[in-house]
Design a protein around this motif. Structure first.
Motif, PDB file in Angstrom:
ATOM      1  N   ARG A   6      37.525  39.463  28.404  1.00 12.38           N
ATOM      2  CA  ARG A   6      36.575  38.693  29.210  1.00 12.38           C
ATOM      3  C   ARG A   6      35.429  39.571  29.689  1.00 12.38           C
ATOM      4  N   LEU A   7      34.344  38.893  30.070  1.00 11.42           N
ATOM      5  CA  LEU A   7      33.216  39.536  30.749  1.00 11.42           C
ATOM      6  C   LEU A   7      33.561  39.595  32.225  1.00 11.42           C
ATOM      7  N   GLY A   8      33.734  40.813  32.748  1.00 15.81           N
ATOM      8  CA  GLY A   8      34.143  40.965  34.135  1.00 15.81           C
ATOM      9  C   GLY A   8      33.000  40.867  35.117  1.00 15.81           C
ATOM     10  N   TYR A   9      31.888  41.566  34.830  1.00 14.09           N
ATOM     11  CA  TYR A   9      30.764  41.568  35.760  1.00 14.09           C
ATOM     12  C   TYR A   9      29.483  41.957  35.044  1.00 14.09           C
ATOM     13  N   THR A  44      32.334  35.324  42.334  1.00 14.20           N
ATOM     14  CA  THR A  44      32.279  33.873  42.168  1.00 14.20           C
ATOM     15  C   THR A  44      33.464  33.194  42.844  1.00 14.20           C
ATOM     16  N   SER A  45      34.636  33.859  42.849  1.00 15.56           N
ATOM     17  CA  SER A  45      35.810  33.199  43.427  1.00 15.56           C
ATOM     18  C   SER A  45      36.804  34.197  44.003  1.00 15.56           C
ATOM     19  N   ILE A  46      37.632  34.842  43.152  1.00 18.29           N
ATOM     20  CA  ILE A  46      38.667  35.731  43.681  1.00 18.29           C
ATOM     21  C   ILE A  46      38.559  37.170  43.207  1.00 18.29           C
ATOM     22  N   ASP A  47      37.812  37.436  42.141  1.00 15.67           N
ATOM     23  CA  ASP A  47      37.596  38.827  41.719  1.00 15.67           C
ATOM     24  C   ASP A  47      36.876  39.598  42.812  1.00 15.67           C
ATOM     25  N   HIS A  48      37.093  40.915  42.858  1.00 19.30           N
ATOM     26  CA  HIS A  48      36.334  41.714  43.813  1.00 19.30           C
ATOM     27  C   HIS A  48      34.846  41.526  43.598  1.00 19.30           C
ATOM     28  N   HIS A  49      34.421  41.519  42.337  1.00 18.51           N
ATOM     29  CA  HIS A  49      33.012  41.245  42.058  1.00 18.51           C
ATOM     30  C   HIS A  49      32.821  40.772  40.626  1.00 18.51           C
ATOM     31  N   GLY A  63      23.664  46.783  32.860  1.00 22.10           N
ATOM     32  CA  GLY A  63      24.784  46.740  31.928  1.00 22.10           C
ATOM     33  C   GLY A  63      25.811  45.742  32.399  1.00 22.10           C
ATOM     34  N   PHE A  64      27.041  45.910  31.914  1.00 18.81           N
ATOM     35  CA  PHE A  64      28.070  44.929  32.208  1.00 18.81           C
ATOM     36  C   PHE A  64      29.446  45.551  32.015  1.00 18.81           C
ATOM     37  N   GLY A  65      30.449  44.888  32.593  1.00 19.38           N
ATOM     38  CA  GLY A  65      31.820  45.354  32.482  1.00 19.38           C
ATOM     39  C   GLY A  65      32.671  44.384  31.687  1.00 19.38           C
ATOM     40  N   LEU A  66      33.448  44.906  30.754  1.00 19.63           N
ATOM     41  CA  LEU A  66      34.373  44.118  29.948  1.00 19.63           C
ATOM     42  C   LEU A  66      35.795  44.532  30.286  1.00 19.63           C
ATOM     43  N   GLN A  67      36.673  43.548  30.493  1.00 20.35           N
ATOM     44  CA  GLN A  67      38.047  43.865  30.868  1.00 20.35           C
ATOM     45  C   GLN A  67      38.926  44.024  29.637  1.00 20.35           C
ATOM     46  N   LEU A  68      39.641  45.136  29.594  1.00 20.69           N
ATOM     47  CA  LEU A  68      40.553  45.431  28.494  1.00 20.69           C
ATOM     48  C   LEU A  68      41.783  44.544  28.555  1.00 20.69           C
TER      49      LEU A  68
END
Length: 291
Positions: A6-9, A44-49, A63-68
């Motif tokens: 997923r796209l995290g941030y 947006t909801s429950i993630d830290h950011h 840039g952006f963060g992707l979750q492994l």
């Protein structure tokens, strides 16, 4: 191969933190989970950011963060980056909510961070503002969309659709697209998209934008690639923001999209679209061009 799900941030720099925070909290209805003199973390909801805003002399996407995937560690991802010839920098406690990540530059110079876990810090959806489900996807202008598509296949992404040969759509889960790439002569974000619940939520959101004096650039209309009902506007820094709903759901095991009554083909499979047929399936004319 590195595998993300997923796209995290998305990380922005901004020249006007106050205006951007007012937009993301009061208009979009997101929650600031942590803030210091230079950086704000917004959820947006429950993630830290899911959004990072950083005070800077310039504005735009960094840039952006992707979750492994859970079965892959940051150390394993770093080793894979080295094998791929990419310079990955492992960071411990790099930001609130994320204890470890590996950072690298992609082929266009965007900063990509691969992380394993994120703290749950927000309390859920706000009752005011747009209050979207999530950050749905990120669209970037790149030197060569074909090369970017091939590059991100190394991270578990699948190419789902094309607009001719200059706009490629990619997913790492069941969403029609998580990232997409537009061939361009400049490096910048094309748009960031926020997923809404349904068409009535989209109309309510446009009323929210109207009450806040935010002009609609394009839409609503149903796209071809992804079949999402979409509308676009700009945030205070001029970044283009998409609000969308009703996007296609990809079934990777069958390389097709879940059937919908408005599809052109059965089964609907990844394909190449002409620009005009892809922009709007309703034949609606808009003064603002998106591509």
């Amino acid at each position: 191969m590195i595998k993300v799900f997923r796209l995290g941030y998305v990380h922005f720099q901004t020249q006007n933190m106050e205006r951007m925070l007012e937009y993301y909290t009061d208009v979009l209805g997101l929650t600031v989970t942590q803030q210091d003199s230079q950086t704000a973390y917004v959820s947006t909801s429950i993630d830290h950011h899911n959004i990072i805003l950083e005070q800077s002399s310039e504005s735009g996407v960094v840039g952006f963060g992707l979750q492994l995937v859970p079965e892959m560690s940051v150390a394993e991802a770093a080793s894979e980056l080295e094998r791929m010839g990419l310079n990955g920098n492992v960071k411990t406690d790099p930001m609130p909510g994320v204890s470890e990540l590996v950072e690298f530059k992609d082929i266009d110079g965007y900063t990509v961070q691969l992380f394993g876990e994120m703290e749950l810090a927000a309390e859920g959806f706000k009752k005011t503002g747009v209050a979207p489900n999530k950050v749905g996807h990120l669209s970037l202008r790149v030197q060569d969309a074909k090369k970017s598509v091939e590059f991100y296949k190394q991270f578990g992404f699948t190419n789902t659709d094309w607009i001719e040969d200059f706009f490629g759509f990619m997913t790492c889960n069941r969403d029609h697209h998580v990232l997409n790439f537009a061939t361009s002569d400049r490096k910048e974000m094309h748009h960031m998209a926020l997923e809404l619940r349904d068409y009535s939520h989209l109309i309510q959101s446009m009323d929210t934008l109207g009450r806040n004096g935010i002009r609609i650039l394009w839409g609503p209309s149903r796209h071809g690639a992804g079949h999402n009902i979409a509308t676009y506007h700009r945030d205070p820094d001029g970044n283009m923001i998409e609000l969308f709903t009703d996007a296609d759901i990809y079934v990777p095991e069958l390389d097709m999209f879940e059937p919908r009554p408005w599809h052109e083909n059965y089964p609907q499979k990844p394909r190449v679209w002409e620009t005009e047929e892809c922009m709007t399936r309703w034949g609606t004319a808009f003064e603002q061009s998106l591509v």
